[in-house]
Design a protein around this motif. Structure first.
Motif: not given
Length: 229
Positions: A117-135
């Motif tokens: 959560r801290r990483s996501r809120h900081a805009g880095s790490g796992a948060g930057a890839f919290a959603e994956l898209t294709a097609g």
């Protein structure tokens, strides 16, 4: 969430991998320092658990090497050393948290999610890839929900973990042993083939295909626009 567990105690690693998988993490195990260092600097993990007492190359050295290459990666140190100097060395070396053995799994899981959560809120790490898209496919890695054109796709826990792995490696071959490692499987059965078959059916109409690369594994890629009918 793709998680690397660097732990030399095979019994602890097996039990912890099973618990983490049940908690929704896609786990890969590294039994020593060199393997952990190689995987963490070459694979797109979302978070890592590193034991300080790793053989060949200790956990603190692995941490420092990884920090030089991937400063955004969330790392939790796990160790039997309950001393202030070990804690300070780990935190000063770049660890996001520190937990000592023996521990209660629920506390470890809570700390992992807090670090994420801290990483996501900081805009880095796992948060930057919290959603994956294709097609037309969108996959939320935290909730493990897949959507195709805003319609929910029902996935089993194993299907969700497998889809996460394939999407994270879009355009690259995912080996069967990597899939087996997610489920603590020895790879001798046809579990991967069964789940790939089911995923293919559920992803029909998404513009995403999962191809079999004979002798190697599976490749997820987006179909050309003209091939979608």
């Amino acid at each position: 969430m793709q998680l690397l567990l660097a732990e030399d105690d095979q019994i602890l690693a097996a039990g912890l991998s099973a618990q983490l998988t049940q908690a929704g993490f896609a786990v890969q195990h590294a039994p020593n320092g060199p393997v952990a260092e190689y995987l963490l600097t070459n694979q797109p993990y979302d978070i890592a658990i590193i034991d300080l007492g790793l053989p060949m190359v200790d956990g603190l050295s692995v941490l420092k090497k990884v920090r030089a290459v991937r400063p955004e990666l969330p790392v939790v140190i796990l160790t039997a050393l309950d001393k202030l100097d070990a804690r300070l060395a780990s935190l000063n070396g770049g660890a996001d948290d520190f937990i000592t053995k023996p521990f209660i799994f629920s506390e470890l899981e809570a700390r992992l999610r807090a670090v994420l959560r801290r990483s996501r809120h900081a805009g880095s790490g796992a948060g930057a890839f919290a959603e994956l898209t294709a097609g037309a496919l969108r996959f939320d890695r935290e909730t493990r929900r897949a959507m195709i054109n805003a319609e929910l796709v029902e996935l089993s826990p194993r299907e969700a973990i497998l889809l996460d792995l394939l999407l994270a490696h879009t355009g690259k071959v995912v080996r069967k042993d990597q899939i087996a490692a997610l489920w603590n499987d020895d790879g001798s059965g046809n579990s991967a083939e069964v789940h790939i078959y089911r995923l293919r059916r559920k992803l029909d109409g998404s513009g995403v295909v999962i191809r079999t690369v004979r002798g190697l594994g599976y490749l997820l890629e987006t179909e050309p626009a003209g091939a979608r009918g």
